[in-house]
Enzyme design. Structure first.
Site, PDB file in Angstrom:
ATOM      1  N   GLU A  82       0.905  -1.134   0.099  1.00 30.04           N
ATOM      2  CA  GLU A  82       0.116  -0.007   0.053  1.00 30.04           C
ATOM      3  C   GLU A  82       0.734   1.399   0.163  1.00 30.04           C
ATOM      4  O   GLU A  82       0.486   2.181   0.590  1.00 30.04           O
ATOM      5  CB  GLU A  82      -1.065   0.095   1.237  1.00 30.04           C
ATOM      6  CG  GLU A  82      -1.886  -1.432   1.387  1.00 30.04           C
ATOM      7  CD  GLU A  82      -2.853  -1.300   0.129  1.00 30.04           C
ATOM      8  OE1 GLU A  82      -2.984  -0.515  -0.733  1.00 30.04           O
ATOM      9  OE2 GLU A  82      -3.079  -2.453  -0.102  1.00 30.04           O
ATOM     10  N   ALA A  83       2.048   1.258  -0.694  1.00 28.66           N
ATOM     11  CA  ALA A  83       2.855   2.158  -0.892  1.00 28.66           C
ATOM     12  C   ALA A  83       2.745   3.473  -1.367  1.00 28.66           C
ATOM     13  O   ALA A  83       3.290   4.497  -1.121  1.00 28.66           O
ATOM     14  CB  ALA A  83       4.045   1.829  -1.558  1.00 28.66           C
ATOM     15  N   CYS A 177      -9.266  -0.464 -18.630  1.00 31.64           N
ATOM     16  CA  CYS A 177      -8.388   0.123 -19.372  1.00 31.64           C
ATOM     17  C   CYS A 177      -9.055   1.839 -19.236  1.00 31.64           C
ATOM     18  O   CYS A 177     -10.201   1.977 -18.980  1.00 31.64           O
ATOM     19  CB  CYS A 177      -8.403  -0.354 -20.999  1.00 31.64           C
ATOM     20  SG  CYS A 177      -9.919  -0.008 -21.431  1.00 31.64           S
ATOM     21  N   CYS A 180     -12.590   2.178 -21.042  1.00 34.05           N
ATOM     22  CA  CYS A 180     -13.613   1.620 -20.298  1.00 34.05           C
ATOM     23  C   CYS A 180     -13.956   2.780 -19.169  1.00 34.05           C
ATOM     24  O   CYS A 180     -14.828   3.111 -18.559  1.00 34.05           O
ATOM     25  CB  CYS A 180     -13.487   0.353 -19.868  1.00 34.05           C
ATOM     26  SG  CYS A 180     -13.482  -0.893 -21.149  1.00 34.05           S
TER      27      CYS A 180
HETATM   28 ZN   LIG Z   1     -11.515  -2.007 -21.195  1.00 32.20          ZN
END
Ligand SMILES: [Zn+2]
Length: 182
Positions: A82-83, A177, A180
């Site tokens: 969780e850096a 992506c 999307c």
């Molecule tokens: Zn996508």
């Protein structure tokens, strides 16, 4: 040596951390693991992967001072999960202290961007200073590489507003992506 392993939510970074830890322990190395104090998804102080294995972790807060010569003297390698929640000052501190500690490696694992497509300050500093960058990639539902984190409602609809930090459920996010995402 400072390394940053970055991925999306559900991208497998905790699994990568646990695998690398297992590998180092098997060759006799001493590994210290830390995670952020407000990540309580699996109970305080644990790094857990969705596929099973887990390990205990020391906690860091915004006040933690990373004096690598003292607290971490016994470790060959320090892992920080969780850096993205490290402050830029903490990343600079680790980077500077590592420059005087031959052979020590700090591997940070974290997200690159938040659910609104903005960088986490800690992650941005890690991307700037790390000696080595490693992308752990995963796929969007459309099949393209996921690079973004989308926060979703219970019906799956994207949520665009709210607090940046809202820990407590991987089911509230999905890796997507950029097409999307927008
Ligand atoms: Zn996508």
């Amino acid at each position: 040596m400072l390394e940053f392993y970055y991925s999306t939510m559900q991208g497998g970074k905790s699994t990568a951390l646990l695998q690398r830890r297992h590998n180092l322990l098997s060759i006799g190395k001493n590994v210290m693991v830390m995670t952020c104090s407000f990540d309580d998804r699996y109970g305080i102080g644990k790094v857990t992967s969705r596929i099973g294995p887990q390990c205990d972790a020391a906690l860091y807060t915004a006040e933690t001072v990373f004096e690598l010569n003292d607290t971490f003297a016994e470790a060959d390698e320090l892992f920080i999960d969780e850096a993205q929640f490290l402050s830029p000052a903490q990343v600079h501190q680790i980077h500077k202290n590592l420059s005087t500690k031959e052979g020590m490696r700090v591997s940070c694992f974290g997200l690159r961007s938040d659910f609104q497509g903005n960088s986490f300050p800690g992650a941005a500093t890690l991307l700037t200073l790390a000696d080595e960058l490693h992308e752990i990639s995963t796929l969007c539902r459309c099949g393209a590489k996921a690079t973004m984190n989308q926060r979703i409602a219970s019906d799956g609809a994207p949520i665009r507003n709210g607090d940046v930090i809202e820990i407590g459920g991987d089911s509230r996010y999905r890796p997507v992506c950029s097409k999307c995402f927008y």
